[in-house]
Write an enzyme that holds these catalytic residues in place. Structure first.
Site, mmCIF file in Angstrom:
data_model
loop_
_atom_site.group_PDB
_atom_site.id
_atom_site.type_symbol
_atom_site.label_atom_id
_atom_site.label_comp_id
_atom_site.label_asym_id
_atom_site.label_seq_id
_atom_site.Cartn_x
_atom_site.Cartn_y
_atom_site.Cartn_z
ATOM 1 N N GLY A 1 -19.460 -46.121 -23.841
ATOM 2 C CA GLY A 1 -18.407 -46.962 -23.304
ATOM 3 C C GLY A 1 -18.704 -47.359 -21.875
ATOM 4 C CG PHE B 1 -15.114 -45.471 -17.628
ATOM 5 C CD1 PHE B 1 -15.380 -46.233 -16.503
ATOM 6 C CD2 PHE B 1 -13.955 -45.726 -18.336
ATOM 7 C CE1 PHE B 1 -14.499 -47.217 -16.081
ATOM 8 C CE2 PHE B 1 -13.066 -46.706 -17.924
ATOM 9 C CZ PHE B 1 -13.350 -47.463 -16.796
ATOM 10 N N GLY B 2 -18.947 -43.843 -19.930
ATOM 11 C CA GLY B 2 -19.786 -42.746 -20.398
ATOM 12 C C GLY B 2 -19.991 -42.800 -21.897
ATOM 13 C CE LYS B 3 -25.250 -39.991 -22.660
ATOM 14 N NZ LYS B 3 -26.222 -38.873 -22.760
ATOM 15 C CB VAL B 4 -17.930 -41.922 -27.834
ATOM 16 C CG1 VAL B 4 -16.943 -41.345 -28.843
ATOM 17 C CG2 VAL B 4 -17.226 -42.917 -26.919
ATOM 18 C CE LYS C 1 -12.690 -43.286 -24.290
ATOM 19 N NZ LYS C 1 -11.592 -44.271 -24.132
ATOM 20 C CG ASP D 1 -9.177 -54.612 -24.645
ATOM 21 O OD1 ASP D 1 -9.604 -55.780 -24.790
ATOM 22 O OD2 ASP D 1 -9.902 -53.667 -24.303
#
Length: 480
Positions: free
Chosen positions: A155, A157-160, A175, A269
């Site tokens: 994403g 801001f980082g990984k899932v 997340k 969104d």
């Protein structure tokens, strides 16, 4: 001077031996009171009333055996004399005392049992009290409580991650968001808002939250594990969808939007990247980062994806539930035509295309005329003219959904046209994950150093959440 006749010591010796050898006691000692005189003594015990009402006198004790002395001895002394406790004489007085003593013990035990039963009933009167009692033995959840299996996606801001809780062996999607990236994008309010909104929601058509915690560098959001891949991935694989597949996806999203609108929340969104399939092939709505509680004045809320944003958001106007309906129209257009209605290289170009011309489509081959009609009504630029302005029920009652069984959709008993794509394993979805070799710019590096300050960490306070604790009213809504 003692004038009593002196007795021979040999006459006393047999009596003394009887205390050691009780078997010879009866032949050597005779009681000064005979049996007949003992039976004629009045009893000193009280009388008792029988159940019939008659008052019965307690009978006189029978002749006492010479073994009566052993009743006050210890068990060790009794064994030394080869006398078992069952052979000891028990008078009626002794039996009555034992019976009364046993009844008192039983009454106390019964009273204690009743008190314990009442306490247990009070503890489990409601499910909330039961969960609050169970939460006392639960430990706080942190990063060490999970086993990281592999990466599901990336994403902003980082990984899932796909993780497994060590204690329960249940698998979730986690997340992992970098605080430095969140600070660099000025999205602290967005991630905090997502956690707060998700903690108040619970529905089978959204990705529900279970845990939220943090450490010095990251925020962690543990949610439902959805193994079917997102809608954007399936668009890339299949290029075009059939009318039934499109109707099924839009119908499921309408069910989730109805629940959000009943809770006075707009998603803002909706796009294929935020629609993920579960193992049954049913789509769920995810990513509530820019979701907001509906209010009259919200013209300053302009976040979103330009290709799916409604004109009122692009033009910085007050908006309502219609922004989610407009996004559904964009998705129907994309499934039918293969592209979005307004395309541009920047947000400014997309805005100019919106203000220049109202997009309308005609009946497509393999599609019904109702599908084109609902798409055109959802893509109206003015909120007042858009389908669903008076409520989401007007969209559900459109002729395009005439044969749709809404109850079967909510119960998830309707066969999904995407069940063949909803793999239980994520091998195919791993290919879409790029390697994590992103270079961090100077701003992110500065924010990483700033995380050492307590004032920066204070911005992420109260992020922790545990769905299993049932604290406060965060989980008052049950799963539908």
């Amino acid at each position: 001077m003692n004038l009593a006749p002196r007795r021979n010591i040999k006459e006393i010796l047999p009596i003394q031996q009887n205390f050691i050898e009780p078997n010879h006691y009866q032949t050597s000692f005779k009681s000064p009171v005979n049996t007949r005189q003992r039976q004629q003594r009045p009893s000193k015990l009280p009388s008792f009333k029988m159940s019939s009402g008659l008052q019965v006198q307690v009978p006189v004790s029978p002749p006492v055996s010479p073994l009566w002395r052993t009743r006050n001895m210890s068990r060790v002394d009794q064994r030394m004399l080869n006398v078992s406790p069952s052979q000891l004489p028990q008078s009626p007085k002794y039996q009555i005392q034992v019976q009364i003593f046993n009844e008192q013990i039983l009454q106390k035990a019964l009273k204690r049992k009743i008190n314990q039963t009442v306490v247990k009933k009070q503890d489990i009167q409601t499910s909330e009290k039961l969960f609050s009692w169970q939460s006392l033995i639960r430990e706080d959840v942190n990063k060490g409580s999970f086993k990281f299996l592999f990466v599901l996606g990336k994403g902003g801001f980082g990984k899932v991650w796909r993780v497994e809780q060590c204690k329960s062996r249940k698998q979730y999607a986690m997340k992992e968001m970098s605080k430095a990236r969140i600070l660099s994008k000025k999205s602290v309010h967005s991630v905090i808002n997502e956690r707060i909104i998700l903690s108040k929601l619970r529905h089978s058509f959204i990705a529900n939250i279970h845990f939220a915690f943090q450490d010095r560098d990251h925020l962690y959001l543990v949610m439902d594990l959805l193994t079917g891949g997102d809608l954007r991935y399936h668009i890339g694989v299949n290029r075009r969808f059939t009318e039934w597949q499109t109707k099924f996806v839009i119908g499921c999203l309408l069910v989730s939007l109805e629940y959000l609108q009943n809770n006075n929340i707009i998603h803002r969104d909706i796009k294929p990247e935020n629609v993920v399939f579960d193992k049954k092939g049913y789509p769920r709505l995810t990513d509530f980062g820019i979701a907001r509680v509906l209010k009259a004045e919200n013209s300053q809320e302009t976040s979103g994806t330009p290709g799916y944003m409604a004109p009122e958001v692009m033009c910085r106007q007050n908006h309502g539930i219609g922004v989610d309906h407009f996004a559904l129209g964009v998705m129907i257009h994309e499934f039918m035509i293969g592209r979005r209605p307004y395309v541009g290289r920047s947000r400014k170009e997309i805005k100019e295309m919106m203000l220049t011309k109202q997009v309308t489509i005609r009946k497509q081959d393999g599609w019904s005329s109702e599908s084109a009609d609902i798409c055109n009504q959802l893509l109206q630029r003015k909120q007042q003219n858009r389908l669903g302005f008076d409520g989401i029920q007007s969209i559900m009652k459109h002729p395009w959904f005439q044969n749709m069984n809404w109850q079967n959709i909510m119960d998830k008993t309707l066969p999904s046209p995407f069940v063949e794509f909803a793999y239980s394993e994520d091998q195919d979805f791993k290919r879409q994950i790029s390697s994590d070799h992103d270079s961090q710019n100077e701003l992110i590096q500065e924010n990483m150093n700033a995380l050492r300050r307590d004032s920066i960490q204070e911005m992420f306070k109260d992020y922790e959440y545990n769905d299993h604790r049932m604290t406060g009213s965060t989980n008052s809504t049950l799963i539908i």
